[in-house]
Design a protein around this motif. Structure first.
Motif, short mmCIF file in Angstrom:
data_model
loop_
_atom_site.label_atom_id
_atom_site.label_comp_id
_atom_site.label_asym_id
_atom_site.label_seq_id
_atom_site.Cartn_x
_atom_site.Cartn_y
_atom_site.Cartn_z
N THR A 1 0.86 -1.30 0.16
CA THR A 1 -0.14 -0.13 -0.08
C THR A 1 0.91 1.14 0.14
OG1 THR A 1 -0.20 0.16 2.39
CG2 THR A 1 -1.50 -1.24 1.36
N ARG A 2 0.39 2.36 0.12
CA ARG A 2 1.15 3.65 0.35
C ARG A 2 1.70 3.98 1.75
NH1 ARG A 2 -1.46 8.90 -1.51
NH2 ARG A 2 0.60 9.79 -0.77
N VAL A 3 0.98 2.95 2.62
CA VAL A 3 1.49 3.18 4.15
C VAL A 3 3.03 2.68 4.49
CG1 VAL A 3 0.56 2.21 6.44
CG2 VAL A 3 -1.04 2.66 4.56
N TYR B 1 3.88 7.57 1.42
CA TYR B 1 4.70 7.17 2.21
C TYR B 1 5.69 6.13 1.82
CZ TYR B 1 1.82 9.68 5.55
OH TYR B 1 0.89 10.41 6.13
N ASN C 1 -9.86 5.71 -2.08
CA ASN C 1 -8.90 5.42 -0.92
C ASN C 1 -7.65 5.57 -0.97
OD1 ASN C 1 -8.53 4.43 1.85
ND2 ASN C 1 -9.11 2.12 1.43
N THR C 2 -7.14 7.10 -0.93
CA THR C 2 -5.92 7.53 -1.39
C THR C 2 -5.00 7.68 0.05
OG1 THR C 2 -6.72 9.79 -1.13
CG2 THR C 2 -6.22 8.68 -3.36
N ASP C 3 -5.72 7.49 1.20
CA ASP C 3 -5.06 7.34 2.52
C ASP C 3 -4.08 6.03 2.49
OD1 ASP C 3 -5.82 9.77 3.51
OD2 ASP C 3 -7.36 8.85 4.60
N LYS C 4 -4.56 4.90 1.75
CA LYS C 4 -4.15 3.67 1.81
C LYS C 4 -3.30 3.50 0.46
CE LYS C 4 -5.19 -1.15 2.28
NZ LYS C 4 -6.34 -2.10 2.68
N TYR D 1 -1.91 4.71 -3.57
CA TYR D 1 -1.72 5.75 -4.66
C TYR D 1 -2.78 5.75 -5.77
CZ TYR D 1 3.08 5.87 -2.51
OH TYR D 1 4.07 6.27 -1.52
N THR E 1 2.42 11.07 -8.10
CA THR E 1 2.19 10.33 -7.40
C THR E 1 2.95 9.21 -7.02
OG1 THR E 1 0.19 9.17 -5.89
CG2 THR E 1 0.21 8.93 -8.10
#
Length: 272
Positions: A44-46, A61, A249-252, A254, A262
């Protein structure tokens, strides 16, 4: 349902940045064989654990794409973390994806990116990595756990028959393959022009079911539906999905469609 995040050896949990791919429900024999011989994960992006890159960056991230303008040192750091989830003998092959329909047969890992939007291997210790940020990651595995494939399923590769091209490179017959479809932009957020729908419908009228008319006369395309139809038409019936929307769901995740500048997630599969 959220998938449990665990490491290669399946002995302890990794953090929420990494999710293990869950294969379709299959026979206990096939499930054990696949779990014993194949490992696949979705990022994910996390950020993993406690380290976080520049919070003001559009790539935060956990960007894994070197081609999107991010700091190369940050990307390499993130890629090195992914590598630590695998035994040291496994190396990851990265690709230059061009939204085409070329399929690479990988017998050894190159330090250079291979230009292809899908890859197949029957060799152990090779991780095939597909990067996405709205496009659909597709993984294939033989029920014997001895052959794998990874596919970059954007609409252009899909309409250019990249799934069929991948199967033509594989020795396993389609009825003995399991497929996994990962997170991508959902239908309600993926607006395309009439020409996109027309290209699919020209191949098979059944693809019209994967498109809905939008309020402005354009169409909303369902990548999961398109890929599933193609897989089923080619003989693959055992399919599992992680139907989460990258755009919503761009908190999770890209999303290129939403943010343009991005990062990229990676979907990696290997034979142990």
């Amino acid at each position: 349902m959220r998938q449990k995040s665990i490491n290669y050896n399946m002995q302890q949990e990794v953090d929420s940045a990494i999710e293990q791919v869950q294969w379709p429900i299959c026979s206990l024999r096939d499930k054990k064989r696949i779990n014993d011989h194949v490992f696949a994960l979705q990022t994910t992006r996390v950020s993993p654990k406690e380290y976080v890159n520049d919070l003001s960056s559009p790539y935060r991230y956990f960007n894994l794409g070197l081609h999107v303008g991010d700091c190369a040192k940050h990307v390499e750091k993130n890629r090195q973390y992914i590598q630590t989830l695998f035994p040291t003998n496994i190396k990851i092959q990265w690709f230059k994806q061009v939204h085409g329909n070329e399929v690479a047969e990988v017998s050894q890992v190159s330090s250079h990116n291979i230009t292809a939007d899908a890859a197949v291997t029957r060799e152990k210790d090779i991780g095939l990595a597909i990067m996405t940020a709205d496009c659909l990651p597709i993984l294939l595995v033989s029920k014997l756990g001895d052959e794998i494939a990874a596919i970059h399923g954007g609409w252009r590769p899909l309409v250019a028959n990249i799934i069929n091209n991948t199967l033509e490179k594989m020795k396993t017959k389609p009825t003995d393959l399991y497929a996994w479809l990962g997170p991508c932009i959902s239908q309600k957020n993926f607006e395309v022009g009439h020409e996109v729908k027309a290209q699919f419908v020209e191949q098979d009228e059944g693809f019209s079911l994967a498109f809905k008319v939008s309020v402005n006369g354009k169409y909303l395309a369902d990548l999961h539906h398109i890929a599933r139809l193609q897989l089923e038409n080619l003989g693959i019936q055992q399919i599992s999905t992680l139907p989460e929307c990258t755009y919503a769901n761009t908190d999770k995740y890209y999303s290129y469609r939403k943010n343009a500048v991005t990062g990229r997630m990676a979907t990696v599969i290997c034979l142990k």
